[in-house]
Design a protein around this motif. Structure first.
Motif, PDB file in Angstrom:
ATOM      1  N   LEU A   1       0.803  -1.223   0.000  1.00 18.93           N
ATOM      2  CA  LEU A   1       0.000   0.000   0.000  1.00 18.93           C
ATOM      3  C   LEU A   1       0.841   1.280   0.000  1.00 18.93           C
ATOM      4  N   LEU A   2       2.110   1.187   0.399  1.00 18.14           N
ATOM      5  CA  LEU A   2       2.916   2.406   0.525  1.00 18.14           C
ATOM      6  C   LEU A   2       2.959   3.254  -0.751  1.00 18.14           C
ATOM      7  N   PRO A   3       3.137   2.657  -1.949  1.00 19.39           N
ATOM      8  CA  PRO A   3       3.152   3.503  -3.151  1.00 19.39           C
ATOM      9  C   PRO A   3       1.833   4.237  -3.391  1.00 19.39           C
ATOM     10  N   ILE A   4       0.733   3.696  -2.847  1.00 15.11           N
ATOM     11  CA  ILE A   4      -0.574   4.343  -2.986  1.00 15.11           C
ATOM     12  C   ILE A   4      -0.736   5.440  -1.949  1.00 15.11           C
ATOM     13  N   LEU A   5      -0.364   5.140  -0.722  1.00 15.12           N
ATOM     14  CA  LEU A   5      -0.591   6.067   0.388  1.00 15.12           C
ATOM     15  C   LEU A   5       0.446   7.171   0.463  1.00 15.12           C
ATOM     16  N   VAL A   6       1.674   6.856   0.044  1.00 17.81           N
ATOM     17  CA  VAL A   6       2.760   7.853   0.110  1.00 17.81           C
ATOM     18  C   VAL A   6       3.543   7.821  -1.205  1.00 17.81           C
ATOM     19  N   PRO A   7       2.989   8.402  -2.256  1.00 24.41           N
ATOM     20  CA  PRO A   7       3.704   8.407  -3.540  1.00 24.41           C
ATOM     21  C   PRO A   7       4.897   9.362  -3.505  1.00 24.41           C
ATOM     22  N   ASN A   8       5.827   9.130  -4.408  1.00 28.07           N
ATOM     23  CA  ASN A   8       6.974  10.031  -4.595  1.00 28.07           C
ATOM     24  C   ASN A   8       7.797  10.216  -3.315  1.00 28.07           C
ATOM     25  N   GLN A   9       8.165   9.110  -2.685  1.00 27.63           N
ATOM     26  CA  GLN A   9       8.964   9.182  -1.463  1.00 27.63           C
ATOM     27  C   GLN A   9      10.446   9.319  -1.813  1.00 27.63           C
ATOM     28  N   ASP A  10      11.173  10.098  -1.003  1.00 25.93           N
ATOM     29  CA  ASP A  10      12.630  10.074  -1.136  1.00 25.93           C
ATOM     30  C   ASP A  10      13.139   8.830  -0.417  1.00 25.93           C
ATOM     31  N   ASN A  11      14.387   8.467  -0.657  1.00 24.14           N
ATOM     32  CA  ASN A  11      14.906   7.190  -0.155  1.00 24.14           C
ATOM     33  C   ASN A  11      14.905   7.105   1.366  1.00 24.14           C
ATOM     34  N   ALA A  12      15.260   8.206   2.037  1.00 20.30           N
ATOM     35  CA  ALA A  12      15.317   8.189   3.507  1.00 20.30           C
ATOM     36  C   ALA A  12      13.922   7.997   4.092  1.00 20.30           C
ATOM     37  N   THR A  13      12.945   8.708   3.537  1.00 23.79           N
ATOM     38  CA  THR A  13      11.569   8.570   4.010  1.00 23.79           C
ATOM     39  C   THR A  13      11.039   7.181   3.712  1.00 23.79           C
ATOM     40  N   LYS A  14      11.374   6.664   2.535  1.00 26.83           N
ATOM     41  CA  LYS A  14      10.913   5.332   2.153  1.00 26.83           C
ATOM     42  C   LYS A  14      11.408   4.282   3.149  1.00 26.83           C
ATOM     43  N   ARG A  15      12.671   4.391   3.571  1.00 28.64           N
ATOM     44  CA  ARG A  15      13.216   3.425   4.528  1.00 28.64           C
ATOM     45  C   ARG A  15      12.462   3.478   5.850  1.00 28.64           C
ATOM     46  N   GLN A  16      12.191   4.686   6.346  1.00 31.66           N
ATOM     47  CA  GLN A  16      11.456   4.832   7.606  1.00 31.66           C
ATOM     48  C   GLN A  16      10.034   4.305   7.489  1.00 31.66           C
ATOM     49  N   LEU A  17       9.391   4.612   6.375  1.00 31.59           N
ATOM     50  CA  LEU A  17       8.019   4.146   6.170  1.00 31.59           C
ATOM     51  C   LEU A  17       7.959   2.630   6.079  1.00 31.59           C
ATOM     52  N   ARG A  18       8.943   2.038   5.428  1.00 29.43           N
ATOM     53  CA  ARG A  18       8.995   0.575   5.328  1.00 29.43           C
ATOM     54  C   ARG A  18       9.087  -0.052   6.714  1.00 29.43           C
ATOM     55  N   LEU A  19       9.965   0.493   7.556  1.00 30.78           N
ATOM     56  CA  LEU A  19      10.127  -0.045   8.909  1.00 30.78           C
ATOM     57  C   LEU A  19       8.823   0.079   9.699  1.00 30.78           C
TER      58      LEU A  19
END
Length: 280
Positions: free
Chosen positions: A136-154
């Motif tokens: 769901l992350l690409p739907i809920l938080v599109p266009n993430q930078d790499n640092a934010t993406k790592r935190q969101l994944r965790l």
């Protein structure tokens, strides 16, 4: 031929029937995002049913994954799920890995019915639930930078494990009916709970201690996941917070049932849902 609009309508019905909690939580999203979430939910529900509702689960799982492979290869299939997902794939930068990892969790259910350690149970929980958050992350938080993406994944991984541990604690009785025990054996031994005691379906002080130890672990993960909620855009933050609150509320509902997760199904009442959502 199934139109995109009809495909999403069918996905909505499946989500509404399968999980009213999630349906209500994600109804707060914009229509395009909400529809995309419903399509992903339908993928997960259909995959789960291929294992749990089939007389030949291995064949059903293989057939479903073959259809998914055809979808990824670009073949058109006149089925609501694939029609809806095609639209999702065109509108978002979807990550295919968690879709296959969810299938790995389904394979565990086919060949594994006991878990030795908490780490093993949490690995299964990652496959069974964290993968959904990652989908769901690409739907809920599109266009993430790499640092934010790592935190969101965790955060998504923590939330998924917490939710699956909640499922495990709620469904002890139902899982016993399927000859499955997800409670870690090391923890069972620690608190003096045997499989025979579980089969007797009695709420004993030892069982309550075991149950609470796992519940505390889930609550810790819910809290840690909450530390990443501020990274979600406002439009999707409340649905994620709502889903987490409503699901965590199942633990208190089980406590209110006197920890009888053998003969009663813990659920959050409409009144309690309102109280929980008021916290947002």
């Amino acid at each position: 031929m199934v139109t995109t609009q009809e495909a999403y309508r069918q996905c909505e019905e499946i989500m509404k029937k399968g999980s009213l909690t999630f349906y209500r939580a994600f109804s707060l999203l914009s229509k395009p995002d909400r529809q995309a979430v419903m399509a992903v939910y339908t993928f997960c529900r259909t995959l789960d049913d291929a294992v749990d509702e089939s007389d030949r689960p291995e064949e059903s799982l293989a057939s479903f994954l073959h259809a998914f492979d055809r979808f990824l290869a670009g073949y058109d299939q006149d089925v609501a799920l694939w029609v809806a997902l095609r639209d999702v794939w065109q509108r978002y930068e979807m990550d295919v890995d968690p879709f296959f990892e969810l299938a790995e969790g389904m394979k565990w259910d086919l060949h594994k019915s006991r878990y030795e350690t908490l780490e093993e149970t949490e690995q299964y929980s990652y496959y069974a639930a964290s993968t959904v958050g990652l989908m769901l992350l690409p739907i809920l938080v599109p266009n993430q930078d790499n640092a934010t993406k790592r935190q969101l994944r965790l955060g998504a991984i923590d939330l998924g494990i917490a939710m699956q541990l909640t499922n495990i604690l709620r469904d002890v009785g139902e899982d016993l009916n399927r000859d499955r025990i997800y409670l870690p054996r090391t923890m069972m031994r620690q608190f003096g709970v045997t499989e025979e005691m579980l089969q007797q379906r009695e709420v004993t002080p030892a069982f309550i201690e075991l149950w609470e130890a796992l519940a505390k672990r889930a609550e810790f993960l819910y809290e840690r996941a909450r530390g990443t909620h501020h990274l979600y855009p406002l439009a999707s933050r409340k649905p994620v917070q709502a889903a987490a609150l409503l699901y965590e509320g199942i633990l208190d509902a089980a406590r209110a049932n006197g920890y009888d997760v053998f003969t009663k199904r813990a659920y959050v009442s409409t009144l309690q849902k309102g109280k929980l959502l008021a916290k947002l």
